[in-house]
Design a protein around this motif. Structure first.
Motif, PDB file in Angstrom:
ATOM      1  N   GLU A  86       0.826  -1.212   0.000  1.00 35.70           N
ATOM      2  CA  GLU A  86       0.000   0.000   0.000  1.00 35.70           C
ATOM      3  C   GLU A  86       0.857   1.258   0.000  1.00 35.70           C
ATOM      4  OE1 GLU A  86      -3.370   1.548  -0.609  1.00 35.70           O
ATOM      5  OE2 GLU A  86      -3.795  -0.290   0.518  1.00 35.70           O
ATOM      6  N   GLU A  87       1.967   1.218   0.714  1.00 36.24           N
ATOM      7  CA  GLU A  87       2.815   2.402   0.861  1.00 36.24           C
ATOM      8  C   GLU A  87       3.902   2.508  -0.212  1.00 36.24           C
ATOM      9  OE1 GLU A  87       4.339   1.881   4.740  1.00 36.24           O
ATOM     10  OE2 GLU A  87       2.360   1.959   5.710  1.00 36.24           O
ATOM     11  N   ALA A  88       3.931   1.563  -1.137  1.00 36.94           N
ATOM     12  CA  ALA A  88       4.998   1.545  -2.141  1.00 36.94           C
ATOM     13  C   ALA A  88       4.945   2.790  -3.020  1.00 36.94           C
ATOM     14  CB  ALA A  88       4.882   0.291  -2.997  1.00 36.94           C
ATOM     15  N   ARG A  89       6.110   3.248  -3.415  1.00 32.41           N
ATOM     16  CA  ARG A  89       6.234   4.450  -4.240  1.00 32.41           C
ATOM     17  C   ARG A  89       5.846   4.147  -5.685  1.00 32.41           C
ATOM     18  NH1 ARG A  89      10.794   6.559  -6.935  1.00 32.41           N
ATOM     19  NH2 ARG A  89      11.995   4.779  -6.146  1.00 32.41           N
ATOM     20  N   ARG A  90       4.980   4.973  -6.245  1.00 33.09           N
ATOM     21  CA  ARG A  90       4.521   4.785  -7.617  1.00 33.09           C
ATOM     22  C   ARG A  90       5.506   5.438  -8.582  1.00 33.09           C
ATOM     23  NH1 ARG A  90      -0.903   3.552  -9.148  1.00 33.09           N
ATOM     24  NH2 ARG A  90      -1.249   3.813 -11.383  1.00 33.09           N
ATOM     25  N   THR A  91       5.980   4.697  -9.576  1.00 29.74           N
ATOM     26  CA  THR A  91       6.957   5.220 -10.525  1.00 29.74           C
ATOM     27  C   THR A  91       6.444   5.261 -11.955  1.00 29.74           C
ATOM     28  OG1 THR A  91       7.899   2.989 -10.770  1.00 29.74           O
ATOM     29  CG2 THR A  91       8.905   4.449  -9.122  1.00 29.74           C
ATOM     30  N   SER A  92       5.278   4.663 -12.227  1.00 27.85           N
ATOM     31  CA  SER A  92       4.733   4.668 -13.588  1.00 27.85           C
ATOM     32  C   SER A  92       3.235   4.441 -13.508  1.00 27.85           C
ATOM     33  CB  SER A  92       5.391   3.582 -14.445  1.00 27.85           C
ATOM     34  OG  SER A  92       4.920   2.289 -14.080  1.00 27.85           O
ATOM     35  N   GLU A  93       2.605   4.450 -14.663  1.00 23.76           N
ATOM     36  CA  GLU A  93       1.169   4.188 -14.727  1.00 23.76           C
ATOM     37  C   GLU A  93       0.845   2.702 -14.611  1.00 23.76           C
ATOM     38  OE1 GLU A  93      -1.312   6.441 -14.787  1.00 23.76           O
ATOM     39  OE2 GLU A  93       0.289   7.907 -14.513  1.00 23.76           O
ATOM     40  N   GLY A  94       1.829   1.870 -14.834  1.00 22.18           N
ATOM     41  CA  GLY A  94       1.572   0.435 -14.811  1.00 22.18           C
ATOM     42  C   GLY A  94       0.919  -0.014 -16.095  1.00 22.18           C
ATOM     43  N   GLN A  95       0.810  -1.316 -16.272  1.00 24.01           N
ATOM     44  CA  GLN A  95       0.169  -1.803 -17.494  1.00 24.01           C
ATOM     45  C   GLN A  95      -1.344  -1.679 -17.359  1.00 24.01           C
ATOM     46  OE1 GLN A  95       1.449  -5.993 -17.842  1.00 24.01           O
ATOM     47  NE2 GLN A  95      -0.630  -6.636 -17.441  1.00 24.01           N
ATOM     48  N   ASN A  96      -2.000  -1.382 -18.469  1.00 22.26           N
ATOM     49  CA  ASN A  96      -3.452  -1.160 -18.438  1.00 22.26           C
ATOM     50  C   ASN A  96      -4.223  -2.392 -18.877  1.00 22.26           C
ATOM     51  OD1 ASN A  96      -2.884  -1.238 -21.134  1.00 22.26           O
ATOM     52  ND2 ASN A  96      -3.580   0.838 -21.597  1.00 22.26           N
ATOM     53  N   HIS A  97      -3.639  -3.533 -18.709  1.00 18.20           N
ATOM     54  CA  HIS A  97      -4.232  -4.791 -19.152  1.00 18.20           C
ATOM     55  C   HIS A  97      -4.250  -5.757 -17.977  1.00 18.20           C
ATOM     56  CE1 HIS A  97      -4.371  -8.681 -21.390  1.00 18.20           C
ATOM     57  NE2 HIS A  97      -5.066  -7.988 -22.252  1.00 18.20           N
ATOM     58  N   PRO A  98      -5.352  -6.473 -17.741  1.00 17.21           N
ATOM     59  CA  PRO A  98      -5.388  -7.419 -16.620  1.00 17.21           C
ATOM     60  C   PRO A  98      -4.424  -8.574 -16.834  1.00 17.21           C
ATOM     61  CG  PRO A  98      -7.304  -7.711 -18.012  1.00 17.21           C
ATOM     62  CD  PRO A  98      -6.608  -6.476 -18.510  1.00 17.21           C
ATOM     63  N   LEU A  99      -4.151  -9.294 -15.760  1.00 17.47           N
ATOM     64  CA  LEU A  99      -3.326 -10.493 -15.859  1.00 17.47           C
ATOM     65  C   LEU A  99      -3.883 -11.563 -14.936  1.00 17.47           C
ATOM     66  CD1 LEU A  99      -1.412 -10.710 -13.088  1.00 17.47           C
ATOM     67  CD2 LEU A  99      -0.134  -8.924 -14.233  1.00 17.47           C
ATOM     68  N   VAL A 100      -3.449 -12.775 -15.158  1.00 16.27           N
ATOM     69  CA  VAL A 100      -3.846 -13.912 -14.322  1.00 16.27           C
ATOM     70  C   VAL A 100      -2.708 -14.254 -13.371  1.00 16.27           C
ATOM     71  CG1 VAL A 100      -4.330 -16.388 -14.326  1.00 16.27           C
ATOM     72  CG2 VAL A 100      -5.524 -14.897 -15.913  1.00 16.27           C
ATOM     73  N   LEU A 101      -3.034 -14.364 -12.094  1.00 18.27           N
ATOM     74  CA  LEU A 101      -2.097 -14.870 -11.099  1.00 18.27           C
ATOM     75  C   LEU A 101      -2.439 -16.331 -10.855  1.00 18.27           C
ATOM     76  CD1 LEU A 101       0.129 -14.477  -8.922  1.00 18.27           C
ATOM     77  CD2 LEU A 101      -1.718 -13.872  -7.333  1.00 18.27           C
ATOM     78  N   TRP A 154      -4.466 -25.979  -7.507  1.00 19.76           N
ATOM     79  CA  TRP A 154      -4.062 -24.635  -7.887  1.00 19.76           C
ATOM     80  C   TRP A 154      -5.267 -23.708  -7.807  1.00 19.76           C
ATOM     81  CZ3 TRP A 154      -4.901 -28.616 -11.218  1.00 19.76           C
ATOM     82  CH2 TRP A 154      -5.853 -28.435 -12.203  1.00 19.76           C
ATOM     83  N   LYS A 155      -5.004 -22.421  -7.923  1.00 21.33           N
ATOM     84  CA  LYS A 155      -6.078 -21.437  -7.965  1.00 21.33           C
ATOM     85  C   LYS A 155      -5.613 -20.277  -8.833  1.00 21.33           C
ATOM     86  CE  LYS A 155      -9.387 -18.925  -5.041  1.00 21.33           C
ATOM     87  NZ  LYS A 155     -10.569 -19.513  -5.679  1.00 21.33           N
ATOM     88  N   ASP A 156      -6.541 -19.788  -9.659  1.00 28.28           N
ATOM     89  CA  ASP A 156      -6.271 -18.667 -10.557  1.00 28.28           C
ATOM     90  C   ASP A 156      -7.041 -17.435 -10.114  1.00 28.28           C
ATOM     91  OD1 ASP A 156      -4.634 -20.191 -12.215  1.00 28.28           O
ATOM     92  OD2 ASP A 156      -6.317 -20.868 -13.440  1.00 28.28           O
ATOM     93  N   PHE A 157      -6.418 -16.278 -10.283  1.00 28.21           N
ATOM     94  CA  PHE A 157      -7.044 -14.999  -9.967  1.00 28.21           C
ATOM     95  C   PHE A 157      -6.846 -14.059 -11.150  1.00 28.21           C
ATOM     96  CE2 PHE A 157      -5.514 -16.887  -6.042  1.00 28.21           C
ATOM     97  CZ  PHE A 157      -6.623 -16.821  -5.214  1.00 28.21           C
ATOM     98  N   ARG A 158      -7.899 -13.425 -11.573  1.00 26.23           N
ATOM     99  CA  ARG A 158      -7.794 -12.372 -12.585  1.00 26.23           C
ATOM    100  C   ARG A 158      -7.640 -11.046 -11.848  1.00 26.23           C
ATOM    101  NH1 ARG A 158      -9.901 -11.433 -18.106  1.00 26.23           N
ATOM    102  NH2 ARG A 158     -10.195  -9.192 -18.393  1.00 26.23           N
ATOM    103  N   LEU A 159      -6.502 -10.411 -12.009  1.00 23.28           N
ATOM    104  CA  LEU A 159      -6.207  -9.163 -11.320  1.00 23.28           C
ATOM    105  C   LEU A 159      -6.299  -8.007 -12.308  1.00 23.28           C
ATOM    106  CD1 LEU A 159      -3.153 -10.250  -9.114  1.00 23.28           C
ATOM    107  CD2 LEU A 159      -5.604 -10.311  -8.560  1.00 23.28           C
ATOM    108  N   GLU A 160      -6.916  -6.915 -11.871  1.00 23.16           N
ATOM    109  CA  GLU A 160      -7.183  -5.781 -12.737  1.00 23.16           C
ATOM    110  C   GLU A 160      -6.224  -4.629 -12.452  1.00 23.16           C
ATOM    111  OE1 GLU A 160      -9.342  -5.829 -15.135  1.00 23.16           O
ATOM    112  OE2 GLU A 160     -10.280  -7.763 -14.668  1.00 23.16           O
ATOM    113  N   PRO A 161      -5.952  -3.789 -13.450  1.00 21.15           N
ATOM    114  CA  PRO A 161      -5.082  -2.625 -13.228  1.00 21.15           C
ATOM    115  C   PRO A 161      -5.720  -1.632 -12.256  1.00 21.15           C
ATOM    116  CG  PRO A 161      -5.375  -3.072 -15.582  1.00 21.15           C
ATOM    117  CD  PRO A 161      -6.364  -3.915 -14.854  1.00 21.15           C
ATOM    118  N   ASN A 162      -4.871  -1.038 -11.435  1.00 18.42           N
ATOM    119  CA  ASN A 162      -5.266   0.056 -10.540  1.00 18.42           C
ATOM    120  C   ASN A 162      -6.446  -0.306  -9.633  1.00 18.42           C
ATOM    121  OD1 ASN A 162      -3.322   1.961 -11.647  1.00 18.42           O
ATOM    122  ND2 ASN A 162      -4.632   1.990 -13.465  1.00 18.42           N
ATOM    123  N   ALA A 163      -6.509  -1.561  -9.206  1.00 22.77           N
ATOM    124  CA  ALA A 163      -7.560  -1.987  -8.273  1.00 22.77           C
ATOM    125  C   ALA A 163      -7.061  -1.989  -6.838  1.00 22.77           C
ATOM    126  CB  ALA A 163      -8.082  -3.375  -8.661  1.00 22.77           C
TER     127      ALA A 163
END
Length: 500
Positions: free
Chosen positions: A110-125, A156-165
Motif C-alpha cells: 500500500e505504501e509503495a512508491r509509484r513510478t509509472s502508470e503500470g500496465q493497463n491490461h489485466p493479468l492472471v495470477l 491450484w487457484k487462478d485470480f484475474r487481477l485488474e489494473p489500478n484496483a
C-alpha cells in the motif's frame, strides 16, 4: 496491437525467494522502460508461482498493475524483512510462521512508491498448491469395465487481477484471497504449518476437471505448492489464455525463473567411488535434484508439444486438398465422439471444452480439429520459453553455479539466517535477469535500441552490486555467529514442535 506478451513462471525455494525477488525486480524495470520510455505495448498476461515463487509472483503482479517501484518493494520484503526473527513467531503451530508476513505485506504494498502508470491490461495470477486431503478422479480404459480411481494432490487457484484496483483485490474474499492462497503455497512443510483455504466457490472448476469428491464443507488444507509442481508452467499458460484476447500477432514468451539450474560438472564428486558422502551432503543434493528435475521435464514437454503442433499442421496441409465431402460426416462424428468421451471423463462438465464443429465447417478446419483432439493438442499453441537462472551469470563470469547461490544452506532455509545471504541471492537474481535482458530481449522482435535501452535502465537502477555482496561460497561452517545463534533457535523450535 501488443508488441510483446509475457508469462512469468517462478519456482519454489524457501529463502531462495530472494533470488526470485531480485530477478523479478529487474524484469519489472525493463518492462517499465519499454512501456514508458519506448511507448511499446509490452505486457504480462500471467504470473505463476509455487512456494516462495507464489509470494514473489503476487508482488510482481501487483507492481506491474499498479506501477509501483517493484525493485524497492522486493528488496524491502525479501532482503530486509523476511528474516528468521520475523518467522520465529510465538504461538505458531510450526517451527516458523508466516503470520507476520501476512500482516505486514499489505501495508508494504500500500505504501509503495509509484513510478509509472503500470500496465493497463489485466493479468492472471496462478498459484500452485499441494492438497493434503487429495481429490479423486476416474481413469478409464485401464480395465475392461470399471474405471480406476486416481487421486490428485496437485491443486491450484487462478485470480484475474485488474489494473489500478489496489491492494484490496489481493485480500478478498476472506479465506480464499490471492494473499491467503500464496501463503498456503509458501508453507514449506520443513518449517511451516499447513494452511486452510475456502474452495466453496471453486466447485464448478473442480467438476470441470473431473474431480468428484470435493467435500461438502469445501475447506481444504494445503502445504508447499512446490512439492508436486515446482515450476507451474503448463497450467500457467492455460490460465493466461483467459486474458489473451484475439490479438495473435504479438511476440509471445514464457520466462521461467529458476535459481537452481545446475550442471553435472558442478557435482563431479557424485561419480567418484571413493567420495565419502555424508548424510548432510546427500540431503542437500537430494533436495536439489527433486527441485531440478521438474524444470527440465516441463521444458521437454513444451518442446514436444511444439513439435507435435508443427507435425499436425504439416499433415493437415498435406491431406486437406485431397479430401472430398465424403469424409466430412466421418470427421464430424469422430470429433463429437472424442468430445463426448472427454466430457464423460470430466463428469459431464462442459467447461474448457470447445463446442462441436458445425456440419458445414471447412474440411481443413475439421481435419485440424480432429488431429488436435486425438493428439491432445486442443487449445495448445506454439510456445517460446526462455530461462532466467544462475547459469546466465556462470556463462558470463566463468564461475561455477554451485558457488553462486548463497541461501541453499540447510535445505534452502539458509537465507533466513543472515541478511548478507539474502542480499547476495537478491543481487544474483537481479544480475541473472540483467544478463537475459542484454542477450534475450533483442530476440523478442523488439527494436534493437529498445532492448539496449531496457538493459541500460536495469543496470542504472541496480540496488545491490552482486560483486560486492556475493556470498555464494559460504558453507555452514562459515556462518557468522548471529546466524549460528538463529539456527540454534530454529532447531530448538523444531524440537519443541516435535515433542508437542
Amino acid at each position: 496491437m501488443p508488441t510483446l506478451r509475457l508469462c512469468l513462471s517462478l519456482s519454489g525455494g524457501a529463502s531462495l525467494g530472494a533470488y526470485h525477488a531480485g530477478a523479478s525486480a529487474a524484469l519489472l524495470i525493463a518492462l517499465e522502460h519499454l512501456r514508458d520510455e519506448r511507448a511499446l505495448d509490452v505486457r504480462l498476461d500471467g504470473v505463476g508461482g509455487a512456494s516462495a515463487g507464489a509470494l514473489v509472483g503476487l508482488m510482481t503482479a501487483f507492481a506491474a498493475l499498479e506501477g509501483v517501484d517493484g525493485c524497492e518493494v522486493m528488496q524491502e520484503a525479501w532482503v530486509e524483512r523476511v528474516s528468521l526473527d520475523t518467522l520465529l513467531r510465538r504461538g505458531s503451530r510450526g517451527p516458523l510462521s508466516l503470520e507476520d508476513v501476512r500482516r505486514e505485506l499489505p501495508g508494504l504494498l500500500e505504501e509503495a512508491r509509484r513510478t509509472s502508470e503500470g500496465q493497463n491490461h489485466p493479468l492472471v495470477l496462478h498459484v500452485a498448491l499441494t492438497g493434503l486431503r487429495g481429490l479423486t478422479y476416474e481413469i478409464h480404459g485401464l480395465r475392461r469395465e470399471e474405471p480406476i480411481q486416481g487421486v490428485s494432490y496437485a491443486d491450484w487457484k487462478d485470480f484475474r487481477l485488474e489494473p489500478n484496483a489496489g491492494v484490496r483485490q489481493l485480500l478478498e474474499p476472506e479465506g480464499s484471497s490471492p494473499l491467503e492462497t500464496a501463503l498456503a503455497s509458501a508453507s514449506h512443510p520443513g518449517a511451516f504449518a499447513p494452511r486452510v483455504l475456502d474452495r466453496r466457490g471453486d466447485r464448478p472448476a473442480y467438476e470441470a476437471q473431473g474431480l468428484s469428491n470435493l467435500p461438502r464443507s469445501a475447506w481444504l488444507w494445503y502445504t508447499d505448492g512446490g512439492l508436486v509442481q515446482h515450476e507451474p508452467i503448463g497450467r500457467l499458460l492455460s490460465s493466461a489464455r483467459a486474458v489473451d484476447g484475439a490479438e495473435n500477432d504479438a511476440q509471445r514468451l514464457t520466462l521461467m525463473v529458476h535459481p537452481r539450474s545446475k550442471e553435472p560438472s558442478d557435482a563431479e564428486e557424485w561419480s567418484h567411488r571413493e567420495h565419502a558422502a555424508t548424510w548432510l551432503e546427500g540431503l542437500s543434493r537430494g533436495l536439489a535434484v527433486v527441485s531440478e528435475q521438474p524444470l527440465y521435464d516441463d521444458l521437454r514437454k513444451v518442446e514436444r508439444d511444439n513439435a507435435r503442433l508443427a507435425w499436425a499442421e504439416q499433415l493437415a496441409s498435406a491431406l486437406e486438398h485431397g479430401l472430398d465431402d465424403g469424409v466430412r460426416e466421418a470427421l464430424c462424428a469422430l470429433v463429437r465422439d472424442v468430445d463426448d468421451d472427454r466430457r464423460r471423463q470430466r463428469g459431464g462438465a462442459k467447461d474448457e471444452l470447445p463446442e462441436h464443429p458445425p456440419a458445414d465447417a471447412p474440411l481443413g478446419e475439421l481435419l485440424r480439429r480432429t488431429l488436435a483432439e486425438i493428439g491432445g493438442l486442443t487449445g495448445k499453441t506454439h510456445e517460446a520459453v526462455d530461462l532466467i537462472s544462475p547459469l546466465l551469470v556462470s556463462e558470463r563470469t566463468g564461475r561455477r553455479v554451485s558457488d553462486l547461490l548463497a541461501g541453499e544452506l540447510i535445505g534452502d532455509f539458509g537465507g533466513f539466517l543472515d541478511r548478507e545471504l539474502r542480499a547476495s541471492d537478491f543481487a544474483l537474481g537481479y544480475e541473472s535477469t540483467l544478463c537475459w535482458v542484454r542477450d534475450g530481449l533483442g530476440r523478442c522482435g523488439l527494436p534493437d535500441e529498445a532492448a539496449v535501452g531496457a538493459a541500460e535502465a536495469v543496470e542504472r537502477r541496480r540496488p545491490i552490486s552482486w560483486e560486492d555482496s556475493r556470498r555464494g561460497e559460504m558453507k555452514e561452517r562459515n556462518l557468522p555467529w548471529r546466524a549460528r545463534l538463529g539456527l540454534a533457535r530454529f532447531l530448538a523450535r523444531v524440537a519443541r514442535s516435535v515433542l508437542r
